[in-house]
Enzyme design. Structure first.
Site, PDB file in Angstrom:
ATOM      1  N   HIS A 157      91.013  -5.740  53.467  1.00  0.00           N
ATOM      2  CA  HIS A 157      90.958  -4.405  54.098  1.00  0.00           C
ATOM      3  C   HIS A 157      92.330  -3.991  54.642  1.00  0.00           C
ATOM      4  CE1 HIS A 157      86.545  -5.071  54.140  1.00  0.00           C
ATOM      5  NE2 HIS A 157      86.883  -6.301  54.516  1.00  0.00           N
ATOM      6  N   SER A 278     117.390  10.027  48.614  1.00  0.00           N
ATOM      7  CA  SER A 278     116.831  11.360  48.809  1.00  0.00           C
ATOM      8  C   SER A 278     117.978  12.348  48.804  1.00  0.00           C
ATOM      9  CB  SER A 278     116.095  11.394  50.151  1.00  0.00           C
ATOM     10  OG  SER A 278     116.086  12.699  50.664  1.00  0.00           O
ATOM     11  N   LYS A 284     117.357   7.351  53.237  1.00  0.00           N
ATOM     12  CA  LYS A 284     116.238   6.960  52.371  1.00  0.00           C
ATOM     13  C   LYS A 284     116.630   6.040  51.209  1.00  0.00           C
ATOM     14  CE  LYS A 284     112.393   8.218  52.489  1.00  0.00           C
ATOM     15  NZ  LYS A 284     111.798   9.527  52.233  1.00  0.00           N
ATOM     16  N   ASN A 286     114.176   4.920  48.166  1.00  0.00           N
ATOM     17  CA  ASN A 286     112.790   5.120  47.716  1.00  0.00           C
ATOM     18  C   ASN A 286     112.402   4.230  46.543  1.00  0.00           C
ATOM     19  OD1 ASN A 286     112.489   7.159  49.621  1.00  0.00           O
ATOM     20  ND2 ASN A 286     113.177   8.751  48.202  1.00  0.00           N
ATOM     21  N   GLU A 291     106.353   3.878  42.204  1.00  0.00           N
ATOM     22  CA  GLU A 291     105.501   5.071  42.346  1.00  0.00           C
ATOM     23  C   GLU A 291     105.210   5.682  40.974  1.00  0.00           C
ATOM     24  OE1 GLU A 291     107.157   7.729  45.355  1.00  0.00           O
ATOM     25  OE2 GLU A 291     107.786   5.943  46.432  1.00  0.00           O
ATOM     26  N   GLN A 323      92.541  12.832  14.162  1.00  0.00           N
ATOM     27  CA  GLN A 323      94.001  12.933  14.141  1.00  0.00           C
ATOM     28  C   GLN A 323      94.561  12.868  15.571  1.00  0.00           C
ATOM     29  OE1 GLN A 323      96.214  15.364  11.193  1.00  0.00           O
ATOM     30  NE2 GLN A 323      96.621  16.714  12.922  1.00  0.00           N
ATOM     31  N   LYS A 326      96.317   9.501  17.550  1.00  0.00           N
ATOM     32  CA  LYS A 326      97.671   8.965  17.547  1.00  0.00           C
ATOM     33  C   LYS A 326      98.474   9.292  18.802  1.00  0.00           C
ATOM     34  CE  LYS A 326      97.559  10.216  13.223  1.00  0.00           C
ATOM     35  NZ  LYS A 326      96.145   9.844  13.049  1.00  0.00           N
TER      36      LYS A 326
HETATM   37  N1  ARG Z   1      96.873  13.374   9.428  1.00  0.00           N
HETATM   38  C1  ARG Z   1      95.526  12.915   9.265  1.00  0.00           C
HETATM   39  C2  ARG Z   1      95.099  12.083  10.488  1.00  0.00           C
HETATM   40  O1  ARG Z   1      95.962  11.677  11.194  1.00  0.00           O
HETATM   41  C3  ARG Z   1      95.411  12.070   8.053  1.00  0.00           C
HETATM   42  C4  ARG Z   1      94.062  12.051   7.461  1.00  0.00           C
HETATM   43  C5  ARG Z   1      93.734  13.391   6.900  1.00  0.00           C
HETATM   44  N2  ARG Z   1      92.533  13.414   6.175  1.00  0.00           N
HETATM   45  C6  ARG Z   1      91.896  14.531   5.850  1.00  0.00           C
HETATM   46  N3  ARG Z   1      90.807  14.416   5.188  1.00  0.00           N
HETATM   47  N4  ARG Z   1      92.342  15.694   6.215  1.00  0.00           N
HETATM   48  O2  ARG Z   1      93.976  11.857  10.737  1.00  0.00           O
END
Ligand code: ARG
Length: 461
Positions: A157, A278, A284, A286, A291, A323, A326
């Protein structure tokens, strides 16, 4: 006329806004190596199975090698107009080889291609992240070895609770990181299945050899179902979650470093190279790094959430929603690497103010449990011992004393069981050294924790 690779069905040029909206080249181009290597393996397999001419297969592989070399050297730049990295590489190949280039995509879809590329990319990333986490574990083991006797307060605590050592505290984080490495390794194992050959969703009528591609690309085995092969993103979610947990550990650690470097604690001081000033307050210093790590942890949780929500409503098999995987997983991976590589040297260079740690442990009645345990060892039931000690603590608070500065008479006022040896029993060093149960703060117990951590991470890449 539509000049897209997939033109044919479509009679109109796609609206430029849709083109931009649809394109992923800005973020998937970072997978160019994996994309090209995957294509090389695919071309080799097509050739060896006689699906395309062996000579053409060779030409394609050489062409792809050239593209890889040109991207690496910077002579070939990604075309921002390209739909994605897969289209970019294929159209570049066709530019260079003509009709032969057009044969590469036989028995393949971008759906299984992208599923392959992300797996290959993330496998490489995990292999980069694990050694960095191992390095952090080693820094913690070293800090622990140097501070087996550095007494500090342990908290619950955020109230002083029982005495521990700085080594013990460091090794708590080391154990978390050992588990993080295990999770990353585990994620790697489940990611290590090769999806190419799943086609768009229903595999292919060509006599492909998936095992050959699998071996060429160094996967453990092939994925078992083509629908799952193209639409599984569990491995992204698993990795984002392993990274989120790792970030949570870094964030808790960061929070402690922020506290410890405050004037109120002053247990540590960050090296000037890892702190900032600062613009207005000259005094200061920091702890911005910590953070930011705390802040970026939220961002990584956001990445995990993006992936979870992205997948929850998508019917089988591939959907363009995917998509979006990514940017989320790349951000998680980039962020954790950035945080770890800044955190490690910051930790390694900080100064410890051991006196302050000890002084903080000497106040706050951190040895009260030991005082009660002393009475228990003399035969009192724990509840009675607890009450007597509580009364002594209240007495100390009222009289500006601590347990160590009470006279034997004052002790005896509450129980005549107290003898001279109470002073030794409640000394901080005794309190720590007696906690020698496995997992405890006694130096011998911490040494075992260090050995465990070092041994646990030995096998990993
Ligand atoms: N750029 C697409 C992705 O990252 C690749 C796959 C695309 N496939 C499709 N049927 N449009 O998912």
């Amino acid at each position: 006329m539509n000049n897209k690779m997939w033109a044919g069905r479509s009679s109109k040029e796609v609206d430029s806004r849709v083109n931009d909206f649809n394109s992923s080249i800005a973020f998937d181009s970072r997978m160019y190596k994996q994309d090209i290597k995957g294509s090389m393996a695919h071309a080799k397999m097509l050739g060896s199975k006689g699906i395309i001419d062996a000579e053409e297969s060779e030409k394609i592989i050489t062409g792809l090698e050239g593209i890889l070399a040109d991207i690496d050297s910077g002579t070939l730049r990604f075309d921002p107009e390209a739909e994605d990295i897969h289209m970019f590489v294929e159209s570049e190949l066709t530019k260079r080889l003509g009709d032969t280039g057009k044969r590469l995509h036989t028995a393949r879809s971008r759906n299984d291609q992208v599923a392959l590329d992300i797996r290959m990319y993330l496998k490489d990333e995990i292999k980069e992240i694990i050694p960095i986490v191992k390095e952090l574990v080693e820094v913690l083991c070293q800090l622990a070895e140097e501070n087996l006797d550095t007494i500090m307060p342990g908290y619950t605590h955020l109230q002083r609770a029982q005495p521990i050592t700085f080594a013990h505290h460091m090794m708590a984080y080391a154990q978390m990181l050992v588990r993080d490495i295990g999770r990353l390794e585990d994620t790697y194992k489940r990611m290590n299945y090769m999806p190419l050959g799943s086609g768009a969703l229903a595999s292919t009528t060509y006599p492909i050899d998936r095992k050959q591609v699998c071996e060429l690309l160094g996967f453990e085995d092939i994925t078992q179902n083509s629908l799952d092969g193209v639409s599984d993103r569990d491995f992204c979610i698993e990795l984002a979650s392993a990274i989120s947990i790792l970030m949570m550990h870094l964030s808790r650690f960061s929070e402690e470093i922020i506290l410890w470097s405050s004037w109120e604690f002053k247990f540590i001081e960050l090296d000037d190279a890892y702190a900032t000033g600062s613009s207005i307050m000259p005094q200061k210093k920091n702890p911005d790094v910590t953070e930011l790590i705390r802040g970026k942890t939220g961002r990584v949780y956001g990445d995990l959430n993006t992936l979870l929500v992205m997948m929850k409503g998508t019917p089988l098999a591939y959907n363009k929603d995917m998509q979006e995987d990514k940017e989320a997983i790349f951000d998680a991976v980039d962020t954790v690497k950035l945080c770890l590589t800044t955190f490690i040297p910051m930790l390694d260079t900080m100064t410890l103010y051991k006196e302050n740690m000890r002084n903080a442990a000497a106040r706050g009645f951190i040895n009260a449990t030991d005082c009660a345990d002393y009475l228990v060892k003399k035969g009192l039931p724990f509840r009675d011992a607890y009450k007597i000690t509580g009364t002594l603590v209240a007495y100390c608070i009222n009289n500006g004393k601590v347990l160590e500065t009470l006279s034997l008479e004052e002790f005896k006022e509450l129980s005549d069981v107290f003898e001279q040896d109470v002073y030794d029993a409640i000394k901080l060093e005794t309190c720590v050294n007696m906690r020698m149960a496995d997992g405890g703060p006694a130096p011998e117990a911490v040494k075992k924790q260090i050995a465990f951590a070092r041994n646990a991470i030995k096998g990993y890449c």
